[in-house]
Scaffold this active site. Structure first.
Site, short mmCIF file in Angstrom:
data_model
loop_
_atom_site.label_atom_id
_atom_site.label_comp_id
_atom_site.label_asym_id
_atom_site.label_seq_id
_atom_site.Cartn_x
_atom_site.Cartn_y
_atom_site.Cartn_z
N GLU A 1 -105.57 -64.55 18.65
CA GLU A 1 -106.90 -64.92 18.16
C GLU A 1 -107.13 -64.63 16.68
O GLU A 1 -107.93 -63.74 16.33
CB GLU A 1 -107.98 -64.22 19.00
CG GLU A 1 -107.92 -64.54 20.47
CD GLU A 1 -109.14 -64.01 21.25
OE1 GLU A 1 -109.98 -63.31 20.66
OE2 GLU A 1 -109.23 -64.32 22.45
N GLU B 1 -105.65 -65.71 28.30
CA GLU B 1 -106.76 -64.80 28.61
C GLU B 1 -107.91 -65.61 29.19
O GLU B 1 -108.26 -66.67 28.67
CB GLU B 1 -107.32 -64.10 27.35
CG GLU B 1 -106.49 -62.96 26.84
CD GLU B 1 -107.14 -62.26 25.65
OE1 GLU B 1 -108.39 -62.18 25.59
OE2 GLU B 1 -106.38 -61.80 24.78
C1 FCB Z 1 -110.68 -61.50 23.55
C2 FCB Z 1 -109.66 -60.48 23.10
C3 FCB Z 1 -109.38 -59.41 24.12
C4 FCB Z 1 -110.62 -59.00 24.88
C5 FCB Z 1 -111.36 -60.20 25.41
C6 FCB Z 1 -112.58 -59.87 26.22
O1 FCB Z 1 -111.29 -62.05 22.44
O2 FCB Z 1 -108.45 -61.11 22.77
O3 FCB Z 1 -108.77 -58.34 23.47
O4 FCB Z 1 -111.41 -58.21 24.08
O5 FCB Z 1 -111.72 -61.02 24.34
#
Ligand code: FCB
Length: 468
Positions: A175, A372
């Site tokens: 990210e 994620e």
């Molecule tokens: C993302 C991050 C991760 C976590 C989630 C909830 O942006 O990559 O580390 O904090 O959000």
């Protein structure tokens, strides 16, 4: 991105054979042991130690103590039957000041971790940078200076040559949106700067760092090694399909999503976004000849992080909204719509489906991995020690059904990693926001499976997601 039919809800949905399942974490959020075995300070140690930056004054100094408890955590993954594990490597463990000197004791931790994962039959998916920049590099300007990209490539080559005999899948950054925008523009993440031009410079140097690191690793890698980048996306929603709303959507989508994707998959920053942010005067100053070729060298797969959509409406042309997007003007950011998760984020599974389909159109043939996705809710531990996390279970099922819908619509999605294996240090929210499918009692470090973990284990075993 367009809205599509709601996901179907009544049948079990089976994923393609070979669909990759697993969970994800990151170094600063779980490891703790922040001064052990020669680890240097990172920008997150500094930021968390600054009063007022993190809820409750929490820090990652102990976190889940995963540095010492990794065998137990791997045993949990094994018990859940999770075939893959995405984790990150802490740069300041490997290079305490971010350059030259290599800390063998830091690398040795990742030896132990990777060996134990392989021993347990779990595929390691390391990310080289999940936000814990060595503080010494920040003292030199951090991602706002070009040299940091070169330092990152050196570090990547060190780790890759050390673990490359056992690890075949490599991710450079997690990210860059958050590192650049939250770190240097809205200032809610380390290093806590608030300057639009610095944020856009950081964006370019992060992408360049990704490109240089990939180049350095590929140059020394055997043919079976795969290289990737993880981007976060938030599809932008509008309430009316008229020109003014579409224009607001275009602007927000440009800065939120396309400015990260296009350089990587097309080798150019989107022209409309460059025009929108020309008033900041940042990118022109740092993009050098040849950078975009480096940034757009082919990837083997793209990691996709998704949590929630963004809602916007048009505003007066010079209106500057409160947002994380540097240089954004003429757009109103609307609040999320309920029911929200415990952290206050909107739940819209259909946006994940649309996103995956859109990405497959943008980058035909590029395999996608959901790296994620997950939700924070307040958890209650019953006297019997159970955690009936219905909200998190529902989020999981609904989003997996959306992923399945995307696959059925032809999106090239190869797997799904749940965020997160463990409750952990949720950045500026500290330990108050729990994203884990496994509960962590931060007093005792006791781990307890939540209902969502049990459900996820069934889903993974059957390769099938149940009805909602
Ligand atoms: C993302 C991050 C991760 C976590 C989630 C909830 O942006 O990559 O580390 O904090 O959000």
């Amino acid at each position: 991105m367009t809205t599509t039919d709601p996901v179907r809800v009544q049948e079990e949905l089976r994923f393609p054979t070979g669909f990759l399942w697993g969970s994800a974490t990151s170094s600063y959020q779980i490891e703790g042991a922040s001064t052990v075995d020669g680890r240097g300070p990172s920008i997150w140690d500094t930021f968390a130690a600054t009063p007022g930056k993190v809820d409750g004054g929490d820090t990652g100094a102990v976190a889940c103590d995963h540095y010492h408890r990794y065998p137990e955590d791997i045993a949990l993954m094994r018990r859940l039957g999770l075939p893959a594990y995405r984790f990150s490597i802490a740069w300041p463990r490997v290079q305490p000041t971010g350059s030259s000197t290599i800390n063998r004791a830091g690398l040795a931790f990742y030896d132990r971790l990777v060996d134990a994962l392989l021993e347990a039959g779990i595929q390691p998916l390391p990310t080289l940078y999940h936000w814990d920049l060595p503080q010494a590099l920040q003292d030199n300007g951090g991602w706002t200076v070009r040299d940091t990209a070169a330092r990152f490539a050196d570090y990547a080559a060190v780790v890759h040559s050390h673990l490359g005999d056992r690890v075949t899948e490599w991710t450079t950054l997690n990210e860059p949106f958050c590192s650049a925008y939250l770190g240097y523009f809205s200032g809610v993440h380390a290093p806590g700067e608030t300057d639009a031009a610095q944020a856009l410079r950081a964006l370019h140097h992060l992408l360049l760092g990704h490109g240089l690191a990939t180049q350095a690793m590929r140059a020394q890698a055997p043919a079976n090694h795969k290289f990737s980048l993880v981007l976060n996306f938030s599809p932008v929603r509008i309430d009316h399909d008229d020109p003014a709303h579409r224009e607001a959507q275009r602007k927000a989508d440009g800065l939120q999503n396309r400015i990260f994707l296009d350089p990587v998959v097309r080798g150019e920053y989107p022209a409309d976004v460059l025009a929108d942010i020309a008033h900041v005067g940042a990118l022109e100053a740092v993009v050098q000849k040849g950078d975009l070729e480096i940034i757009s060298a082919p990837l083997d797969w793209l990691g996709v992080n998704y949590y929630s959509p963004t809602r916007v409406a048009p505003a007066a042309p010079d209106y500057v909204p409160q947002s994380h997007l540097p240089g954004l003007r003429g757009v109103d950011m609307l609040p999320p719509r309920g029911p929200l998760t415990g952290i206050g984020w909107e739940q819209e599974p259909a946006a994940l489906r649309d996103l995956l389909v859109w990405l497959s159109e943008q980058a035909p043939g590029l395999p996608l991995l959901v790296t994620e996705n997950g939700s924070a809710f307040e958890d209650v531990v019953t006297p019997e020690g159970r955690i009936h996390d219905t909200g998190r279970r529902n989020y999981l099922v609904e989003h997996l059904r959306a992923v399945h819908d995307a696959v059925s619509a032809g999106a090239n999605v190869r797997g799904y990693l749940a965020w997160s294996l463990l409750d952990n240090f949720e950045w500026a929210f500290g330990y108050r926001q729990r994203f884990g499918i496994v509960h962590v009692d931060f007093e005792t470090q006791q781990r307890t499976l939540k209902d969502s973990a049990r459900l996820f284990a069934d889903i993974v075993r059957d390769n099938t997601v149940p009805p909602t």
